[in-house]
Design an enzyme around this catalytic site. Structure first.
Site, PDB file in Angstrom:
ATOM      1  N   ARG A   1     -12.337 -42.824  82.863  1.00  0.00           N
ATOM      2  CA  ARG A   1     -13.184 -42.893  84.050  1.00  0.00           C
ATOM      3  C   ARG A   1     -13.113 -44.317  84.611  1.00  0.00           C
ATOM      4  O   ARG A   1     -13.084 -45.299  83.861  1.00  0.00           O
ATOM      5  CB  ARG A   1     -14.643 -42.550  83.691  1.00  0.00           C
ATOM      6  CG  ARG A   1     -14.886 -41.045  83.460  1.00  0.00           C
ATOM      7  CD  ARG A   1     -14.830 -40.251  84.737  1.00  0.00           C
ATOM      8  NE  ARG A   1     -15.185 -38.846  84.561  1.00  0.00           N
ATOM      9  CZ  ARG A   1     -14.308 -37.888  84.257  1.00  0.00           C
ATOM     10  NH1 ARG A   1     -13.024 -38.189  84.054  1.00  0.00           N
ATOM     11  NH2 ARG A   1     -14.701 -36.629  84.143  1.00  0.00           N
TER      12      ARG A   1
ATOM     13  N   HIS B   1      -6.630 -39.182  90.420  1.00  0.00           N
ATOM     14  CA  HIS B   1      -7.403 -38.450  89.409  1.00  0.00           C
ATOM     15  C   HIS B   1      -6.736 -37.096  89.158  1.00  0.00           C
ATOM     16  O   HIS B   1      -7.339 -36.038  89.282  1.00  0.00           O
ATOM     17  CB  HIS B   1      -8.855 -38.251  89.858  1.00  0.00           C
ATOM     18  CG  HIS B   1      -9.766 -37.962  88.712  1.00  0.00           C
ATOM     19  ND1 HIS B   1     -11.081 -38.358  88.670  1.00  0.00           N
ATOM     20  CD2 HIS B   1      -9.565 -37.294  87.563  1.00  0.00           C
ATOM     21  CE1 HIS B   1     -11.651 -37.928  87.539  1.00  0.00           C
ATOM     22  NE2 HIS B   1     -10.736 -37.283  86.855  1.00  0.00           N
TER      23      HIS B   1
ATOM     24  N   GLU C   1     -14.217 -42.828  93.946  1.00  0.00           N
ATOM     25  CA  GLU C   1     -13.113 -41.945  94.291  1.00  0.00           C
ATOM     26  C   GLU C   1     -13.494 -41.078  95.483  1.00  0.00           C
ATOM     27  O   GLU C   1     -14.641 -40.657  95.576  1.00  0.00           O
ATOM     28  CB  GLU C   1     -12.756 -41.074  93.072  1.00  0.00           C
ATOM     29  CG  GLU C   1     -12.275 -41.875  91.887  1.00  0.00           C
ATOM     30  CD  GLU C   1     -11.985 -41.009  90.663  1.00  0.00           C
ATOM     31  OE1 GLU C   1     -12.102 -39.781  90.744  1.00  0.00           O
ATOM     32  OE2 GLU C   1     -11.639 -41.591  89.618  1.00  0.00           O
TER      33      GLU C   1
END
Ligand code: 8YV
Length: 325
Positions: A237, A285, A266
Site C-alpha cells: 500500500r 495498482h 490513487e
C-alpha cells in the site's frame, strides 16, 4: 423474502446470475459523485455489500442499519473500520490466496522492469531514438544472484521469495513481525531486523498490509540506510511509505530506482514528481489485475457474501469475533 445486496463493483454475467438467483441486486457501476449518491440512497435497504477500492467508514455505514455482511474483492482490508464492523456484528470477508501468485508476479515484473530499465528503453525504441547499439549510459543492473529483501513475509512475500530463490538464484532475507521457520527452510531465507535488511538487500520489496503500525514505516531514516545501488519495490500500500521521502531519496541518489504499484493517493497525480524520474517504474495498482485472478477474486467474494447472508460463516471471514454462529 430475498436479501438486498448492493454491488459497487461490476461482476461477470455468471456471477451476476448467481447473485440474482439468491438476492435482490442493486448495482452501482461507477463510484463517481453520482454513483456515490446512488450508493448512499441504496444503503438503508442493504443486507449485503460487495466491492472494493472504496473507504466504507462509520459515517457511510451508519446509513445501512440492516447491513449483515461486506464481501471485499481484495485481500487488503484497510478500507474498513474493523472495530466498527465487529461492534455492529457485520461480517467482513476478503479474498486471500486466489491473488497471491498473480500479485507476486507483479512484484517480479517491477523488479525486472526497474533493474533492466525496460520501460525507459522500450520508450526510447518506440520514440525512434534507438540509433546505435546501446552503451553503458543505457545499461541496467542484474537481478539474478542479487539479494532479495522482503518486508512482510505473508502469502505474497512467500511467493516472491519462491520466485527469487528458485527462479533467479537470489539469496533471500526478510523482516516480519515473527520468524518464519518454514520459509527459512524452503527458500534458505534468513531473518533480518528492518535496519539490517535495508542495509543489505539489493532489492527491497514491501509486501505487508497497511495498518496503524505499518503506516509511514518507510521514511527518510529508512531510505538513508539503503545502498545507492539498491532498488525499492512497493506492491503493498502506498501509505506504508513516506512518498515525499521516497522522491527525495530518488533525487539524491540514495537508491538506484523504484518500482511502484501503489501510491499515497490513487490514481497518482499526473503532476507527481515520481513521473519525472526515469528510474521510476509506476504502474496503476495492477497487482492482482489479470482476467483470471479478478474473476477468481470476485467468485470468492460472491461465495463469501452468499454464505454470510444465508447465516453461514464465510470462508474468508476477517473479523472472526463478529461471528455469532
Ligand atoms: C486491488 C489489492 O486493490 O487485493 C488487494 O488488496 O490491492 C488489489 O487486488 C483490489 O483487488 C481491487 O479490486
Amino acid at each position: 423474502m430475498k436479501k438486498q445486496v448492493v454491488l459497487y463493483k461490476k461482476l461477470s454475467p455468471l456471477l451476476m446470475a448467481r447473485l440474482h438467483e439468491h438476492t435482490e441486486v442493486t448495482l452501482i457501476d461507477n463510484l463517481n459523485p453520482e454513483g456515490l449518491a446512488q450508493l448512499r440512497e441504496a444503503l438503508p435497504r442493504a443486507h449485503g455489500l460487495l466491492g472494493a477500492s472504496l473507504k466504507l467508514d462509520a459515517e457511510l455505514l451508519d446509513l445501512a442499519p440492516n447491513l449483515e455482511a461486506i464481501a471485499s474483492v481484495s485481500v487488503g482490508v484497510d478500507n474498513y473500520d474493523i472495530d466498527y464492523l465487529t461492534e455492529r456484528r457485520i461480517l467482513l470477508s476478503n479474498t486471500p490466496d486466489v491473488l497471491t501468485e498473480t500479485t507476486a508476479d507483479t512484484g517480479f515484473a517491477l523488479i525486472l522492469a526497474t533493474a533492466r530499465r525496460v520501460v525507459e528503453l522500450a520508450n526510447m525504441v518506440r520514440s525512434g531514438q534507438w540509433k546505435r547499439n546501446i552503451g553503458p549510459a543505457h545499461f541496467g543492473t542484474d537481478v539474478h544472484g542479487k539479494t532479495l529483501g522482503i518486508i512482510g513475509m505473508g502469502r505474497i512475500g512467500e511467493a516472491l521469495a519462491q520466485r527469487g530463490h528458485f527462479g533467479f538464484g537470489m539469496p533471500v532475507i526478510y523482516h516480519s513481525h515473527s520468524a518464519k521457520p518454514a520459509v527459512e527452510q524452503r527458500f534458505n531465507a534468513q531473518y533480518r531486523s528492518l535496519p539490517e535488511l535495508l542495509q543489505q538487500a539489493d532489492f527491497i520489496c514491501l509486501t505487508l498490509p497497511l495498518t496503524a503500525e505499518t503506516e509511514g514505516l518507510i521514511g527518510a531514516e529508512e531510505f538513508a540506510l539503503m545502498r545507492p545501488e539498491s532498488i525499492f519495490i512497493n506492491i503493498s500500500r502506498g501509505k506504508v511509505v513516506d512518498e515525499a521521502a521516497l522522491i527525495e531519496a530518488l533525487r539524491a541518489g540514495q537508491i538506484r530506482g523504484a518500482g511502484l504499484d501503489v501510491f499515497e493517493r490513487e490514481p497518482l497525480d499526473p503532476d507527481s514528481p515520481l513521473l519525472t524520474l526515469n528510474n521510476v517504474v509506476a504502474t496503476p495498482h495492477m497487482g492482482s489485475a489479470t482476467h483470471e485472478t479478478r474473476e477468481a477474486m470476485a467468485t470468492c467474494a460472491v461465495d463469501n457474501l452468499l454464505m454470510a447472508l444465508a447465516g453461514k460463516r464465510p470462508k474468508n471471514l476477517v473479523n472472526a469475533s463478529a461471528w455469532q454462529g
